[in-house]
Enzyme design. Structure first.
Site, PDB file in Angstrom:
ATOM      1  N   SER A 132      44.161  36.603  36.601  1.00 51.76           N
ATOM      2  CA  SER A 132      44.390  37.375  37.824  1.00 51.76           C
ATOM      3  C   SER A 132      45.101  36.516  38.849  1.00 51.76           C
ATOM      4  O   SER A 132      45.024  35.278  38.810  1.00 51.76           O
ATOM      5  CB  SER A 132      43.047  37.849  38.398  1.00 51.76           C
ATOM      6  OG  SER A 132      43.205  38.406  39.692  1.00 51.76           O
ATOM      7  N   TYR A 145      34.507  37.070  41.895  1.00 55.73           N
ATOM      8  CA  TYR A 145      35.652  37.251  40.999  1.00 55.73           C
ATOM      9  C   TYR A 145      36.599  36.057  41.094  1.00 55.73           C
ATOM     10  O   TYR A 145      37.094  35.564  40.069  1.00 55.73           O
ATOM     11  CB  TYR A 145      36.376  38.548  41.352  1.00 55.73           C
ATOM     12  CG  TYR A 145      37.338  39.025  40.296  1.00 55.73           C
ATOM     13  CD1 TYR A 145      36.877  39.600  39.119  1.00 55.73           C
ATOM     14  CD2 TYR A 145      38.710  38.932  40.489  1.00 55.73           C
ATOM     15  CE1 TYR A 145      37.758  40.054  38.149  1.00 55.73           C
ATOM     16  CE2 TYR A 145      39.603  39.380  39.525  1.00 55.73           C
ATOM     17  CZ  TYR A 145      39.122  39.946  38.360  1.00 55.73           C
ATOM     18  OH  TYR A 145      40.003  40.388  37.403  1.00 55.73           O
TER      19      TYR A 145
END
Length: 275
Positions: A132, A145
Site C-alpha cells: 500500500s 494499517y
C-alpha cells in the site's frame, strides 16, 4: 497452464485479479476468508477454498489443497487479503493491533514460507505482495494499517535480496485509493474495537472519521482508480522474467514515494497530517 494462489478474492483487488488471470488461461486458486464467498466463486468456475490469515490451520489446509490440485507445483503467489482498523493510535487496543498484524502480516509470512520450498525445488516462481501507499508514508487515523504495511515492506525487501539467484522473484505492488469494500471492512473493525465516544478525541471522531466511514453517498477519492489498475501491474510483474521490485499504482503513491525521498520530515508531517 500457469498456476497462481490468490488470497482475499471475495471482492475488490483479489476478485478482479482472479477473473482476469482465469480469462488469460491461468489456473487460479482463489481463496477467501469465508466459505460462503468460496461457494460463490466455485459457481463461477474457480478453484476456491477457505484461507483466513488469522487462522493458521486454514492456511495449512489451503496450502495442502492447492498442492493437491497442482500436483505439487506453483508458479505464483499473490498475497492480497488485508483490512484496516481506523483510529487514533492512542485509542487502539493492543489486542486489536495484534489481530490486525495476524491478518495483514503474520498470516502472509506463514503462507509465503510454505510456498518458498515448492518454488525453490522447481527453480522458479513469483511471490507478489499487495502492499500500500501506507507502507511508504504514514497517515493519521490509520496507525494499525500503517504499521502492518511498513512491516510488510521491510520483510519483503529483505526476502527479495535473500532470494537473488534462486529463480524466485519477490515483488511489491503499492496501490493508493482503489474502489473496493475496504471502507466497509474498516467500519466493521472500527465498530468492534474502538470506543471513540470515550476518547479525548471524541469530537474529532464525530466530525471527521465517523462521517467518512459511514457516509453511504461518499464520493470517490479524487485519485481513486478501479481494481483493474492493480491487476494491470500484477500481470506485468507475472509476465516478466526480471520484474521490478516495486509497482506503484495511483498518483498518491507516486507523490508519497517522491515526497519521502525529497522533502524534510517536518514538511511531510505537515502535509499528511491534513489527510
Amino acid at each position: 497452464m500457469r498456476s497462481i494462489l490468490i488470497t482475499g478474492c471475495s471482492t475488490g483487488i483479489g476478485y478482479h485479479a482472479a477473473q482476469v488471470l482465469k480469462a488469460k488461461g491461468w489456473r487460479v486458486m482463489a481463496t477467501c476468508r469465508n466459505e460462503d464467498d468460496c461457494a460463490r466463486l466455485r459457481t463461477q468456475g474457480f478453484d476456491s477454498f477457505r484461507l483466513d490469515y488469522e487462522d493458521p490451520a486454514s492456511i495449512e489446509t489451503a496450502f495442502e489443497h492447492a498442492m493437491t490440485l497442482t500436483g505439487g507445483t506453483l508458479d505464483a503467489l499473490y498475497n492480497n487479503g488485508a483490512y484496516a482498523i481506523p483510529a487514533a493510535v492512542e485509542d487502539l487496543p493492543v489486542a486489536a493491533l495484534r489481530q490486525n498484524f495476524e491478518a495483514n502480516f503474520f498470516g502472509w509470512h506463514d503462507l509465503t514460507r510454505r510456498v518458498i520450498p515448492v518454488m525453490r525445488a522447481q527453480g522458479h516462481g513469483h511471490i507478489v505482495q499487495c502492499s500500500s501507499v501506507l507502507g511508504l508514508v504514514a497517515m493519521p487515523w490509520r496507525g494499525s494499517y500503517n504499521a502492518t504495511k511498513f512491516a510488510l515492506e521491510g520483510l519483503t525487501d529483505t526476502l527479495r535480496r535473500e532470494m537473488r539467484g534462486t529463480g524466485i522473484k519477490i515483488i511489491s505492488i503499492e496501490p493508493g485509493p482503489i474502489t473496493s469494500d475496504f471502507r466497509l471492512n474498516a467500519r466493521k473493525a472500527f465498530d468492534r474495537w474502538i470506543d471513540w465516544e470515550n476518547s479525548p478525541r471524541a469530537e474529532q471522531y464525530r466530525t471527521k472519521l465517523v462521517p467518512r466511514l459511514y457516509d453511504a453517498n461518499k464520493t470517490p477519492d479524487r485519485f481513486e482508480l478501479d481494481a483493474g489498475a492493480v491487476t494491470d501491474k500484477l500481470i506485468k510483474a507475472l509476465d516478466s522474467h526480471r520484474p521490478r521490485a516495486h509497482y506503484y499504482v495511483t498518483t498518491p503513491t507516486w507523490i508519497a514515494a517522491i515526497a519521502r525521498r525529497l522533502l524534510p520530515t517536518s514538511w511531510i508531517d505537515a502535509i499528511f497530517a491534513k489527510v
